[in-house]
Design a protein around this motif. Sequence first.
Motif: not given
Length: 417
Positions: A274-281, A289-291, A355-361
């Motif tokens: 999940s640490y890469d989501l913010a830098p990618i955005s 981004v799909g997970i 941590y309510d963020d859907p991607q983080l979930k």
Amino acid sequence: MGRSFWSPVLGGAEIMKRALLVTAIWSFALTATVASAGEVVWWTPNWGQARAEKAAADFEAANPGIKIRLEITTSKGLPERVATALQSGSAPDIIEVQHGWVNGYYQSGLLTSLDDVIPDKSDFNQAVLNLVTFDGKAMAIPYRIECPGVLYNMDDFTAAGLDANKPPETWDQWVKTAKALTKDGKFGMAITGGGEVGNTVTRSMPLVWMNGGNIISDDGKTATINSPAAVEAIKFYTDFYRNGYSPDSTLQNDGTANRQLFIAGKVSMFQSGSYDLAPISKGNPAIKVGIMPPPHPEGKSTSCVLGGWSYVVPSGAKNPEEAKKFLAFMNTTEMQGAFTDTFPARLSSLKVPRYDDPQLKQFIAFLETGRPYPVNVHWVQIAQALFDGIQRILSGEQDAQAAMDEANAEIQALLDS
């Protein structure tokens, strides 16, 4: 190939003596480590520097008699640097280390117990807390846990005629997807093969577990990375590069390099957290981004390394009481929830709003499939042996069986020492 200075045939005591021989390599850094009264020297990784600076400032504001001095570390070469510091007598007061390293430090008597800084052990992820607990005492405080998944470019899937909402679930599907995505100068699936050792081990070991293999036996006495199940999994991992689906630079690429290639539109899938989501955005907001969880062999289940980082206080720390006071501040429910860029080790910290963020979930769900590395005093050297073997496969020096046979022999020598 970036081999460690640790000898694979030496016992624990001799290994630590060898660490003294490389003290000169870090003499400048270690000289700067010596703390003055009331000052806590904190070795913290560069990826969290901004958060660490804020945390230190907030603590100092509430505790004017204590100064927090940050020394920024990088992943590459960190195991060697930490071992040298712990043996040198010039260790900092707090070091952030990977969970799996703690056993070796404890066995050599290099750590201070932190049992008195953990108010409620039941509020921690038990698998990770067990990794750093010996003889009933916590020798570290886990603050970060993670299980990498696979990030993918949804538009690339669509362009290749694939359903972006139905990513691959099995190994066969994963390979076919990588092949379909590899075209027009773009690579389908980037693996890590260089840089910091942990990147490659974290991404390859789950494949071994999924396939029914392991790196050492459960009793810690026998190396097993050259078993048929383990070799098949390592071959599967390295074949992404050997078959041309991973970038030409794979032998040099770590996780950060693969993220940059993903941002640049050069790769369509890569293993990450999940640490890469913010830098990618931030780097390329246009990427959808799909997970997905790491695909698994047909008829078997997915898995991931339940990894992450802990705080330790060296037995030679100059200001251990001030260090413990700072760690008590860092490990409140609120601070653990705010400080890590993955997930906190405290269960209550997972309830903070971020941590309510859907991607983080989605990544939180991966934690249920995770398992930690084996607890072994030689883990740093064991991981290095696997990494070196993978590099020999990627470079074409050896096939998967020969590379894992050599790695197995190195690991067995460690276990027998």
